[in-house]
Design a protein around this motif. Sequence first.
Motif, PDB file in Angstrom:
ATOM      1  N   PRO A 119       0.837  -1.206   0.000  1.00 55.47           N
ATOM      2  CA  PRO A 119       0.000   0.000   0.000  1.00 55.47           C
ATOM      3  C   PRO A 119       0.871   1.256   0.000  1.00 55.47           C
ATOM      4  O   PRO A 119       1.955   1.266   0.598  1.00 55.47           O
ATOM      5  N   LEU A 120       0.399   2.296  -0.669  1.00 58.81           N
ATOM      6  CA  LEU A 120       1.186   3.536  -0.724  1.00 58.81           C
ATOM      7  C   LEU A 120       1.531   4.034   0.674  1.00 58.81           C
ATOM      8  O   LEU A 120       2.608   4.571   0.910  1.00 58.81           O
ATOM      9  N   GLY A 121       0.600   3.841   1.605  1.00 61.42           N
ATOM     10  CA  GLY A 121       0.794   4.337   2.963  1.00 61.42           C
ATOM     11  C   GLY A 121       1.880   3.626   3.741  1.00 61.42           C
ATOM     12  O   GLY A 121       2.217   4.034   4.863  1.00 61.42           O
ATOM     13  N   THR A 122       2.443   2.556   3.171  1.00 53.52           N
ATOM     14  CA  THR A 122       3.565   1.872   3.821  1.00 53.52           C
ATOM     15  C   THR A 122       4.727   2.833   4.042  1.00 53.52           C
ATOM     16  O   THR A 122       5.497   2.677   4.995  1.00 53.52           O
ATOM     17  N   PHE A 123       4.843   3.810   3.144  1.00 52.38           N
ATOM     18  CA  PHE A 123       5.986   4.736   3.193  1.00 52.38           C
ATOM     19  C   PHE A 123       5.484   6.171   3.310  1.00 52.38           C
ATOM     20  O   PHE A 123       4.642   6.600   2.516  1.00 52.38           O
ATOM     21  N   PRO A 124       6.024   6.946   4.267  1.00 53.55           N
ATOM     22  CA  PRO A 124       5.525   8.305   4.463  1.00 53.55           C
ATOM     23  C   PRO A 124       5.961   9.274   3.377  1.00 53.55           C
ATOM     24  O   PRO A 124       5.275  10.265   3.136  1.00 53.55           O
ATOM     25  N   ASP A 125       7.086   8.995   2.724  1.00 52.85           N
ATOM     26  CA  ASP A 125       7.627   9.975   1.774  1.00 52.85           C
ATOM     27  C   ASP A 125       8.109   9.257   0.513  1.00 52.85           C
ATOM     28  O   ASP A 125       9.210   8.704   0.491  1.00 52.85           O
ATOM     29  N   HIS A 126       7.284   9.267  -0.528  1.00 51.24           N
ATOM     30  CA  HIS A 126       7.658   8.576  -1.763  1.00 51.24           C
ATOM     31  C   HIS A 126       8.717   9.338  -2.556  1.00 51.24           C
ATOM     32  O   HIS A 126       9.213   8.843  -3.561  1.00 51.24           O
ATOM     33  N   GLY A 127       9.043  10.552  -2.121  1.00 51.23           N
ATOM     34  CA  GLY A 127      10.118  11.296  -2.761  1.00 51.23           C
ATOM     35  C   GLY A 127      11.494  10.861  -2.294  1.00 51.23           C
ATOM     36  O   GLY A 127      12.502  11.280  -2.853  1.00 51.23           O
ATOM     37  N   HIS A 128      11.542  10.015  -1.263  1.00 47.59           N
ATOM     38  CA  HIS A 128      12.821   9.532  -0.744  1.00 47.59           C
ATOM     39  C   HIS A 128      12.727   8.042  -0.452  1.00 47.59           C
ATOM     40  O   HIS A 128      12.800   7.614   0.703  1.00 47.59           O
ATOM     41  N   LEU A 129      12.522   7.258  -1.514  1.00 48.21           N
ATOM     42  CA  LEU A 129      12.544   5.797  -1.380  1.00 48.21           C
ATOM     43  C   LEU A 129      13.850   5.288  -1.974  1.00 48.21           C
ATOM     44  O   LEU A 129      14.354   5.825  -2.963  1.00 48.21           O
ATOM     45  N   ARG A 130      14.341   4.216  -1.354  1.00 42.18           N
ATOM     46  CA  ARG A 130      15.582   3.601  -1.840  1.00 42.18           C
ATOM     47  C   ARG A 130      15.301   2.138  -2.152  1.00 42.18           C
ATOM     48  O   ARG A 130      14.615   1.451  -1.382  1.00 42.18           O
ATOM     49  N   TYR A 131      15.812   1.678  -3.279  1.00 42.67           N
ATOM     50  CA  TYR A 131      15.676   0.261  -3.602  1.00 42.67           C
ATOM     51  C   TYR A 131      17.004  -0.271  -4.121  1.00 42.67           C
ATOM     52  O   TYR A 131      17.856   0.490  -4.602  1.00 42.67           O
ATOM     53  N   GLU A 132      17.166  -1.573  -3.964  1.00 43.40           N
ATOM     54  CA  GLU A 132      18.437  -2.217  -4.320  1.00 43.40           C
ATOM     55  C   GLU A 132      18.152  -3.452  -5.157  1.00 43.40           C
ATOM     56  O   GLU A 132      17.182  -4.171  -4.908  1.00 43.40           O
ATOM     57  N   PHE A 133      19.014  -3.699  -6.107  1.00 47.23           N
ATOM     58  CA  PHE A 133      18.882  -4.873  -6.978  1.00 47.23           C
ATOM     59  C   PHE A 133      20.181  -5.670  -6.917  1.00 47.23           C
ATOM     60  O   PHE A 133      21.274  -5.097  -7.007  1.00 47.23           O
ATOM     61  N   ARG A 134      20.048  -6.971  -6.778  1.00 46.24           N
ATOM     62  CA  ARG A 134      21.227  -7.848  -6.713  1.00 46.24           C
ATOM     63  C   ARG A 134      21.124  -8.966  -7.736  1.00 46.24           C
ATOM     64  O   ARG A 134      20.031  -9.504  -7.986  1.00 46.24           O
ATOM     65  N   GLN A 135      22.287  -9.300  -8.284  1.00 44.19           N
ATOM     66  CA  GLN A 135      22.423 -10.424  -9.220  1.00 44.19           C
ATOM     67  C   GLN A 135      23.318 -11.454  -8.528  1.00 44.19           C
ATOM     68  O   GLN A 135      24.486 -11.163  -8.249  1.00 44.19           O
ATOM     69  N   ASN A 136      22.755 -12.603  -8.210  1.00 45.69           N
ATOM     70  CA  ASN A 136      23.501 -13.639  -7.479  1.00 45.69           C
ATOM     71  C   ASN A 136      24.127 -13.069  -6.207  1.00 45.69           C
ATOM     72  O   ASN A 136      25.262 -13.383  -5.867  1.00 45.69           O
ATOM     73  N   GLY A 137      23.392 -12.207  -5.536  1.00 47.30           N
ATOM     74  CA  GLY A 137      23.835 -11.654  -4.265  1.00 47.30           C
ATOM     75  C   GLY A 137      24.733 -10.440  -4.365  1.00 47.30           C
ATOM     76  O   GLY A 137      25.028  -9.804  -3.349  1.00 47.30           O
ATOM     77  N   THR A 138      25.171 -10.097  -5.565  1.00 43.55           N
ATOM     78  CA  THR A 138      26.052  -8.936  -5.754  1.00 43.55           C
ATOM     79  C   THR A 138      25.221  -7.700  -6.069  1.00 43.55           C
ATOM     80  O   THR A 138      24.408  -7.728  -7.006  1.00 43.55           O
ATOM     81  N   LEU A 139      25.435  -6.629  -5.304  1.00 44.39           N
ATOM     82  CA  LEU A 139      24.676  -5.399  -5.514  1.00 44.39           C
ATOM     83  C   LEU A 139      25.004  -4.798  -6.877  1.00 44.39           C
ATOM     84  O   LEU A 139      26.189  -4.529  -7.171  1.00 44.39           O
ATOM     85  N   ARG A 140      24.003  -4.600  -7.714  1.00 44.21           N
ATOM     86  CA  ARG A 140      24.206  -4.069  -9.064  1.00 44.21           C
ATOM     87  C   ARG A 140      23.593  -2.685  -9.264  1.00 44.21           C
ATOM     88  O   ARG A 140      24.116  -1.885 -10.042  1.00 44.21           O
ATOM     89  N   GLN A 141      22.445  -2.445  -8.646  1.00 43.52           N
ATOM     90  CA  GLN A 141      21.768  -1.166  -8.858  1.00 43.52           C
ATOM     91  C   GLN A 141      21.185  -0.657  -7.536  1.00 43.52           C
ATOM     92  O   GLN A 141      20.633  -1.444  -6.751  1.00 43.52           O
TER      93      GLN A 141
END
Length: 204
Positions: A119-141
């Motif tokens: 739900p959108l309300g999970t996060f108070p500020d959608h202007g400052h969200l961080r996400y991470e992507f990993r390939q075989n456990g290695t941080l890529r993005q």
Amino acid sequence: MKCICIGRNYAGHARELGNPLPTQPVVFLKPSTACLAPGQPFRIPAFAPDVHYECELVYRVGCRATQVSEAEAWNVLDGVGLGLDFTARTLQEQLKQKGLPWEISKAFDGSAVVSEFLPLGTFPDHGHLRYEFRQNGTLRQVGETHDLIFPVPYLVAFVSRYFTLEPGDVLFTGTPEGVGPVAPTDELTAQLEGHDLLRVHVAG
Ligand code: MG
């Protein structure tokens, strides 16, 4: 249902592909048939051995809407998650050089992965969200929404000038730098603010 996708929405990614910064959103669509069924492995298509991952923040549309203003934009969205915009990179480069549409390099079967939505309300500020992507456990993005060239309300207003939004449509907001090729047997995972939302196996 359709996937409305934004290209070149992070300066770092535009640079890594040698593209100029856009002055308005770069938009393309993927049909519902592009969506990888939940839990299914991604199969690298025979026509495109060099498929790149592009991890993106994705918003789900909650109601039918057109000509949405930026002020109303959050009211037409009902969930936030993560997605992968799989791209047949060499084919896309060939199409771009010829000035042709990208669809066969971007909208092929299985090219769109969408996580569960929070739900959108999970996060108070959608202007400052961080996400991470990993390939075989290695941080890529790593994506930070304050780095978006065009913020989410602007995107909703822009795309809804041209396309009627329908419940279940999803908006891919663009990928940060760090894209690269996937290989058979890869395990692709992504987290949004610490929530493990996405896991995809690449078929061997
Ligand atoms: Mg993308």
